[in-house]
Design a protein around this motif. Sequence first.
Motif, PDB file in Angstrom:
ATOM      1  N   GLN A  79      77.283 -15.972  -3.572  1.00  0.00           N
ATOM      2  CA  GLN A  79      75.947 -16.551  -3.429  1.00  0.00           C
ATOM      3  C   GLN A  79      75.637 -16.809  -1.959  1.00  0.00           C
ATOM      4  O   GLN A  79      75.009 -17.808  -1.615  1.00  0.00           O
ATOM      5  N   HIS A  80      76.053 -15.897  -1.120  1.00  0.00           N
ATOM      6  CA  HIS A  80      75.955 -16.103   0.320  1.00  0.00           C
ATOM      7  C   HIS A  80      74.524 -16.355   0.754  1.00  0.00           C
ATOM      8  O   HIS A  80      74.258 -17.309   1.511  1.00  0.00           O
ATOM      9  N   ALA A  81      73.595 -15.540   0.307  1.00  0.00           N
ATOM     10  CA  ALA A  81      72.199 -15.674   0.742  1.00  0.00           C
ATOM     11  C   ALA A  81      71.609 -17.011   0.299  1.00  0.00           C
ATOM     12  O   ALA A  81      70.906 -17.668   1.077  1.00  0.00           O
ATOM     13  N   GLU A  82      71.915 -17.424  -0.926  1.00  0.00           N
ATOM     14  CA  GLU A  82      71.378 -18.687  -1.440  1.00  0.00           C
ATOM     15  C   GLU A  82      71.943 -19.884  -0.677  1.00  0.00           C
ATOM     16  O   GLU A  82      71.212 -20.828  -0.341  1.00  0.00           O
ATOM     17  N   VAL A  83      73.252 -19.865  -0.418  1.00  0.00           N
ATOM     18  CA  VAL A  83      73.873 -20.959   0.321  1.00  0.00           C
ATOM     19  C   VAL A  83      73.331 -21.009   1.750  1.00  0.00           C
ATOM     20  O   VAL A  83      73.016 -22.082   2.284  1.00  0.00           O
ATOM     21  N   ALA A  84      73.203 -19.842   2.375  1.00  0.00           N
ATOM     22  CA  ALA A  84      72.688 -19.787   3.743  1.00  0.00           C
ATOM     23  C   ALA A  84      71.275 -20.353   3.814  1.00  0.00           C
ATOM     24  O   ALA A  84      70.941 -21.110   4.737  1.00  0.00           O
ATOM     25  N   GLN A  85      70.437 -20.007   2.852  1.00  0.00           N
ATOM     26  CA  GLN A  85      69.067 -20.518   2.842  1.00  0.00           C
ATOM     27  C   GLN A  85      69.047 -22.026   2.657  1.00  0.00           C
ATOM     28  O   GLN A  85      68.294 -22.744   3.343  1.00  0.00           O
ATOM     29  N   MET A  86      69.871 -22.527   1.738  1.00  0.00           N
ATOM     30  CA  MET A  86      69.906 -23.963   1.468  1.00  0.00           C
ATOM     31  C   MET A  86      70.298 -24.747   2.719  1.00  0.00           C
ATOM     32  O   MET A  86      69.701 -25.787   3.031  1.00  0.00           O
ATOM     33  N   ILE A  87      71.281 -24.245   3.449  1.00  0.00           N
ATOM     34  CA  ILE A  87      71.747 -24.941   4.649  1.00  0.00           C
ATOM     35  C   ILE A  87      70.757 -24.774   5.795  1.00  0.00           C
ATOM     36  O   ILE A  87      70.477 -25.720   6.537  1.00  0.00           O
ATOM     37  N   ALA A  88      70.206 -23.584   5.954  1.00  0.00           N
ATOM     38  CA  ALA A  88      69.236 -23.347   7.032  1.00  0.00           C
ATOM     39  C   ALA A  88      68.013 -24.245   6.878  1.00  0.00           C
ATOM     40  O   ALA A  88      67.397 -24.636   7.881  1.00  0.00           O
ATOM     41  N   ASP A  89      67.681 -24.612   5.646  1.00  0.00           N
ATOM     42  CA  ASP A  89      66.516 -25.467   5.405  1.00  0.00           C
ATOM     43  C   ASP A  89      66.652 -26.840   6.056  1.00  0.00           C
ATOM     44  O   ASP A  89      65.639 -27.520   6.281  1.00  0.00           O
TER      45      ASP A  89
END
Length: 246
Positions: free
Chosen positions: A82-92
């Motif tokens: 779930q790399h893309a989802e985790v990255a988006q959550m943290i980048a937010d």
Amino acid sequence: MSAWKAKRFWKTATVTEAPGGFAVHLDARPVRTPAKAPLVVPTRALAEEIAREWDAVDEKIDPSKMPYTRSANAAIDKVAHQHAEVAQMIADYGDADLVCYRAETPQELTERQAEAWDPLLDWADSVLKVKLLPVVGVVHSPQDPIALAHLHHRVEALDSWALTAFHDLVSLSGSLVIGFAALHDLHPAETLWGLSRVDETWQQEQWGSDEEALFMASRKESDFLHAKRFYDISRAGAAPRQSRFT
């Protein structure tokens, strides 16, 4: 893995080379993740920490006492898929970063925030090439979309091991900037944790704190420091410390 609830069945935990990195064997049996994937990590240093945790098991396996194993499991079973989802959550976090939100009063607190956080924003501008603006109050004030997109790109570029550590560094501190400062070794992890606790420290000085609050703060600090250590020893070429596992 079924072994999580089992009693100790092995005599020795050892580190062995494996395709793609290093594995931990319990006697001749390789450790697997809860999703049954081979627990293979990128560096010997990380594998040694995991082996120590398994070797230290007394009778029953207690995941709460095995932080490196837990983090490795998360990287393999969750973040890698779930790399893309985790990255988006943290980048937010960049759009509501802790270090951008300042108190209106009292003056002593506003001065402490500026002293602690302005240099972090200056560093982000200089090194990360991202200019985030401080705001007064708690009402959300959107940051520059271009700056946020640049931050997202930086987060997304992290591999699964780094992103696993980064997730905790950011979510525990409430700051994407502090998370990146940890990856870049801007300050020791203990110092960065202290910078994330300016508000809480001031509140404690004014009103005191109870045992439960102190316990939770200590636990979060320990998790933050672990995340930094996990990041460091998961890097390619990390030098393992001397142990019987080398």
